[in-house]
Design an enzyme around this catalytic site. Structure first.
Site, short mmCIF file in Angstrom:
data_model
loop_
_atom_site.label_atom_id
_atom_site.label_comp_id
_atom_site.label_asym_id
_atom_site.label_seq_id
_atom_site.Cartn_x
_atom_site.Cartn_y
_atom_site.Cartn_z
N ASP A 354 0.83 -1.20 0.00
CA ASP A 354 0.00 0.00 0.00
C ASP A 354 0.87 1.26 0.00
O ASP A 354 0.54 2.26 -0.63
CB ASP A 354 -0.88 0.06 1.26
CG ASP A 354 -1.76 -1.16 1.46
OD1 ASP A 354 -1.37 -2.25 1.02
OD2 ASP A 354 -2.82 -1.02 2.09
N GLU A 482 -7.34 -10.27 -4.76
CA GLU A 482 -7.16 -11.41 -3.84
C GLU A 482 -8.36 -12.35 -3.86
O GLU A 482 -8.38 -13.32 -3.10
CB GLU A 482 -6.90 -10.90 -2.43
CG GLU A 482 -5.56 -10.19 -2.29
CD GLU A 482 -5.35 -9.53 -0.93
OE1 GLU A 482 -6.34 -9.40 -0.18
OE2 GLU A 482 -4.21 -9.12 -0.65
N LYS A 587 -11.75 -8.11 -6.60
CA LYS A 587 -11.78 -7.36 -5.34
C LYS A 587 -11.32 -5.91 -5.56
O LYS A 587 -11.89 -4.98 -5.01
CB LYS A 587 -10.85 -8.06 -4.35
CG LYS A 587 -10.84 -7.43 -2.97
CD LYS A 587 -9.86 -8.17 -2.06
CE LYS A 587 -9.83 -7.57 -0.67
NZ LYS A 587 -8.74 -8.10 0.15
N GLN A 588 -10.27 -5.75 -6.34
CA GLN A 588 -9.75 -4.41 -6.59
C GLN A 588 -9.02 -4.45 -7.92
O GLN A 588 -8.66 -5.52 -8.40
CB GLN A 588 -8.79 -3.98 -5.47
CG GLN A 588 -7.49 -4.75 -5.42
CD GLN A 588 -6.76 -4.58 -4.10
OE1 GLN A 588 -7.03 -5.29 -3.15
NE2 GLN A 588 -5.83 -3.64 -4.06
C1 BGC Z 1 -6.02 -5.54 0.00
C2 BGC Z 1 -4.52 -5.52 -0.18
C3 BGC Z 1 -3.94 -4.58 0.84
C4 BGC Z 1 -4.39 -4.93 2.25
C5 BGC Z 1 -3.99 -3.89 3.24
C6 BGC Z 1 -6.34 -5.97 1.41
O1 BGC Z 1 -7.73 -5.98 1.59
O2 BGC Z 1 -6.61 -6.43 -0.92
O3 BGC Z 1 -4.21 -5.06 -1.48
O4 BGC Z 1 -2.55 -4.62 0.77
O5 BGC Z 1 -5.79 -5.02 2.29
O6 BGC Z 1 -4.56 -2.66 2.94
#
Ligand code: BGC
Length: 749
Positions: A354, A482, A587-588
């Protein structure tokens, strides 16, 4: 959406107290000063549901990994940010009855986080029996003196009869973590005195350092001091007063908090505590508050973003910046930006990708380059740990951890730790991003070249060659999405691997001969990297003209998110994990994360085709998702979408979009409002040493303005119905490009 705080430009404020929202309220009223921070839990005992939490930056504990079935290479421990000794505790009795807002009757409740000044206030009137006592708690963690916590409690007797006030103010080490693997207590108390407590983190079997923290309390009050109880793990001072009808009493509690990160040994801690306590002794509450608010005023002067015409958007942006600065303002290069900062236990206060992917772009734009350089140095200093992580997987080079405090992987889900290796590429990208934005090559040509070389060595070993296809591939990974694990040829990961190798080769051409010798990259190694670059497989679908997230993605049942019944969202709270993995939902941003990072390298058609395909499949259940989608949507001139994503990122926690703010704020996504506005709405880019903008004004807004730091200048950008106005606030003249036209900015004052 159910908002629990009012919409105001500078405050997070409510006059409602709903016990079912207690954890949310605590998260959303968190305070921090970069050194320590706390949730907005109550000073006094509260018997209802609550998640108390005070956290000290860089103080953590390795909690032994707990899994059903051990697999080789698992990290041995899970790094946890631990709940610090509770130093804000003040229990209150009124006429012998304990104040407990879960039970006591009260009216006129108000909870107010003042973001302009960094002060949290809570007030109410106790109406139990014949009582009418107005109680106000106020607190701040000094931005001027990092070790200092200041609290004030005020009582006003509104009834006709006197009231007996009794306070019990403690430093209390009887604290736990809700997420402890073994329900253990993390502190061992060394010593307790009438006004201080020193405790050390429990021993561990992993050879990671133990931390000691010491705190010393002092009081300024018109209550009468009574006895002090010293228990094994707490010290409690008692105060009381009979408060006449109409009278007011105040109680100030000041605590200095020091740790072994700054002072070596108990004796040094004690000396430091005494010195810091003496320093504040001569200062009034107003003095301490003024010094604190002055720092916040300076920060806001430099970085405030004003939005006219949409107070909710304005509040979201300020909340983002407030919580981000409360977590990290670049004062301590040993620290980093945890996904939950000081606002909860989850994510352990540790460092994730992040930082490089979402925080670096913002810190580049709002503070001096040293702050970002320190974030890059943080990884350089952790190279040794990154070698260990790679070796544990039987690989060469450096694998930076997904989650860490010390460079060693501190997280224990295999699909994340073993597989989510795109992070190595994101860390390489941040070096490029820093160099591109600042023009400063001093990092990339020295420490950075080492980091890049070791990352490239990892990639070169992690890829394999498919003889059948005559291409290099990367199997068994998890991309930023994820919601699918162990996939082959994740576009994001393959792209970053290829790009990291190419960038490293470019950098190697520029490093000094001495540096090149130290790095020791042979011609054969370079040739191998070049071969991987030339023959890396990047999944692409010709018919759809999109990059394919990973092999097999297009064979899924590709129903858009709009087809999911609303009562099943967020899917991570309604579906089994198995169901999620089988589904096509993202998810993202994954492919789109790459398109955001390298936005200038893709054609508008490529951006459009990929955005139009992937966004409808994305549930945005990671807090990090919305910001990059806002930028892409803005670039594609999908204004409504861009605004929707702006609101989603800027107000993610205030509106509890993903129904998961109760256990803490999403601090690393507090960068989202800035990214969405500056890179999205204002279209800010830096390419070939040139700063450019392509702004638009969202329909709902009448005006926005922000200040940006760029290569020794401070530039103010204002966008309204008349157009875009740029002003050079500080620094030498500069050429910038606005909507394709070059303008020279020079100071007028
Ligand atoms: C995200 C990751 C992130 C982590 C911490 C997860 O929900 O999918 O990309 O690094 O949260 O923010």
């Amino acid at each position: 959406m159910k908002r629990i705080f009012d919409i105001t430009p500078w405050h997070v404020v409510t006059t409602e107290f709903k016990p079912e929202n207690k954890r949310l309220q605590e998260s959303m009223t968190s305070l921090g000063n970069g050194y320590m921070g706390m949730r907005g839990f109550f000073e006094e005992d509260y018997s209802g549901d609550s998640l108390p939490g005070i956290y000290l930056g860089g103080v953590w504990y390795p909690d032994k990994t707990r899994v059903g079935w051990w697999k080789n290479g698992y990290p041995e421990y899970f790094g946890k940010v631990i709940n610090a000794v509770n130093f804000i505790k003040i229990n209150v009795q009124l006429n012998g009855k304990s104040l407990d807002l879960a039970k006591t009757r009260f009216t006129d409740f108000k909870l107010d986080l003042d973001m302009q000044r960094g002060v949290l206030t809570r007030s109410f009137v106790v109406t139990e029996d014949d009582l009418r006592v107005a109680v106000t708690f106020e607190r701040f963690l000094s931005a001027a003196q990092k070790e200092l916590s200041v609290q004030k409690v005020t009582f006003k007797n509104l009834a006709d009869a006197p009231v007996k006030i009794a306070l019990a103010s403690a430093l209390d080490a009887n604290v736990k973590n809700e997420d402890a693997n073994y329900d253990e207590k993390f502190w061992e108390v060394h010593q307790v005195s009438a006004d201080s407590l020193i405790a050390e983190t429990m021993p561990n079997n992993f050879g990671t350092p133990r931390f000691t923290s010491g705190m010393q309390v002092s009081y300024v009050t018109d209550l009468t001091a009574g006895t002090v109880d010293q228990q094994a793990a707490a010290t409690t001072a008692h105060f009381e007063r009979d408060l006449a009808a109409g009278a007011t009493a105040t109680f100030e509690k000041r605590v200095v908090v020091v740790t072994s990160r700054d002072y070596d040994g108990d004796a040094a801690l004690i000396t430091a505590m005494a010195r810091l306590t003496n320093q504040t002794a001569s200062q009034s509450y107003a003095d301490l508050l003024a010094a604190h608010t002055q720092v916040w005023a300076d920060r806001w002067r430099q970085s405030d973003i004003r939005i006219e015409g949409d107070t909710a958007a304005q509040q979201g942006m300020r909340f983002n910046l407030f919580e981000l600065f409360s977590t990290y303002y670049g004062d301590d290069p040993r620290l980093n930006i945890g996904p939950k900062g000081f606002t909860g236990e989850k994510y352990g206060g540790a460092t994730y990708w992040d930082t490089e992917a979402f925080a670096v772009p913002v810190y580049l734009g709002i503070t001096k380059p040293e702050v970002t350089r320190n974030l890059l140095m943080y990884r350089y200093k952790q190279l040794d740990g990154a070698y260990v992580n790679a070796q544990q997987q039987g690989l060469k080079g450096a694998l930076f951890p997904m989650v860490t405090f010390n460079g060693i992987e501190c997280h224990n889900e295999w699909e994340i730790t073993f597989e989510e290796i795109h992070r190595n590429g994101d860390i390489a990208f941040a070096i490029y991003n820093y160099t591109r934005y600042t023009g400063d090559k001093s990092y990339v040509l020295h420490e950075g070249s080492k980091v890049l070389t070791e990352i490239s060595r990892f990639w070169a070993d992690r890829v394999h060659f498919s003889k059948r296809n005559g291409q290099y591939m990367i199997h068994g990974v998890t991309g930023p999405d994820e919601y699918e694990n162990n996939v082959d040829n994740n576009f994001n990961t393959n792209y970053l691997a290829r790009w990291s190798l190419a960038y490293t080769l470019e950098v190697l051409k520029e490093v000094s001969p001495e540096q090149a010798q130290q790095l020791g990259v042979s011609d054969a190694e370079k040739a191998h990297w070049q071969d991987i670059i030339g023959r890396m497989y990047l999944p692409y679908d010709k018919d759809l003209d999109i990059f394919v997230q990973h092999d097999g993605y297009l064979d899924k049942d590709l129903e858009p998110v709009a087809a999911i019944p609303a009562d099943q969202l967020p899917i991570n709270q309604h579906w089994s994990w198995d169901h999620i993995l089988r589904s096509p939902y993202i998810k993202q941003g994954d492919v789109l994360q790459i398109m955001y990072d390298f936005i200038d390298r893709f054609t508008p058609e490529q951006l459009k085709h990929n955005f139009d395909f992937y966004e409808p499949m994305t549930v945005h259940e990671s807090s990090l998702s919305a910001a990059i989608h806002a930028v892409l949507a803005a670039d594609l001139k999908y204004e409504d979408k861009a605004v929707e994503f702006y609101n989603r990122t800027a107000r993610l926690d205030l509106d509890n979009y993903n129904n998961d703010t109760d256990d803490g704020l999403h601090i690393t996504s507090m960068t989202g409002g800035w990214i969405a506005m500056v890179q999205g709405f204002a279209g800010m880019r830096v390419k070939d040493d040139t700063l450019s903008y392509k702004p638009f004004l969202p329909k709902q807004w009448t005006k926005y303005s922000f200040r940006q730091v760029f290569r020794g200048r401070v530039i103010e950008v204002t966008v309204d119905a008349q157009g875009t106005h740029l002003e050079l606030i500080d620094g030498a003249p500069l050429d910038v490009v606005v909507n394709g036209q070059t303008q020279t900015l020079a100071r007028t004052k």
